[in-house]
Design an enzyme around this catalytic site. Structure first.
Site: not given
Ligand code: 5GP
Ligand code: ZN
Length: 112
Positions: A3, A45, A91, A93, A98, A100
């Site tokens: 993860c 996690h 979406g 990823t 988390h 934002h």
């Molecule tokens: P999701 O799309 O799951 O809501 O948000 C995942 C976020 O993680 C995305 O905004 C992406 O830019 C960020 N992200 C992905 N990989 C990394 C990483 O290795 N380091 C950091 N700081 N952010 C990441």
């Molecule tokens: Zn995790």
């Protein structure tokens, strides 16, 4: 467990830390979508909002106590958005919970 955010929480993958305590880590998003774009994660996690339950929700309350401190530290006096993408239709990823924090400009109103 394979993860990404567990590895960031453990320090195995570097991140630009904004806030850290024993339960929570906040760091800058690698692909910022606003002048301020921070991710706040529990160190333990949890896969997504769908996995929040009475057994693990204390850390979520703690995250929401920390978010205003982070926002104040970033100078987001005109407001900010807190978003959590949950599952495929949203979406998501990275499958580690988390939130934002987005701010520093007038954000678009579209939510869907
Ligand atoms: P999701 O799309 O799951 O809501 O948000 C995942 C976020 O993680 C995305 O905004 C992406 O830019 C960020 N992200 C992905 N990989 C990394 C990483 O290795 N380091 C950091 N700081 N952010 C990441
Ligand atoms: Zn995790």
């Amino acid at each position: 467990m394979d993860c990404l955010f567990c590895k960031i929480a453990a320090g195995d993958i570097p991140s630009t830390k904004v806030y850290e305590d024993e339960l929570v880590l906040a760091f800058r998003d690698i692909a910022p979508q606003a002048p301020t774009h921070i991710l706040v994660i529990p160190k333990a996690h949890i896969a997504s909002v769908a996995e929040i339950a009475p057994e693990n929700s204390a850390v979520v309350a703690h995250i929401f106590e920390v978010i205003p401190q982070i926002a104040a530290g970033e100078g987001l006096k005109d407001g900010y958005r807190v978003v959590s993408n949950c599952g495929d239709h949203a979406g998501q990823t990275v499958h580690h919970l988390h939130f934002h924090i987005l701010g520093g400009k007038q954000l678009a109103l579209e939510m869907a």
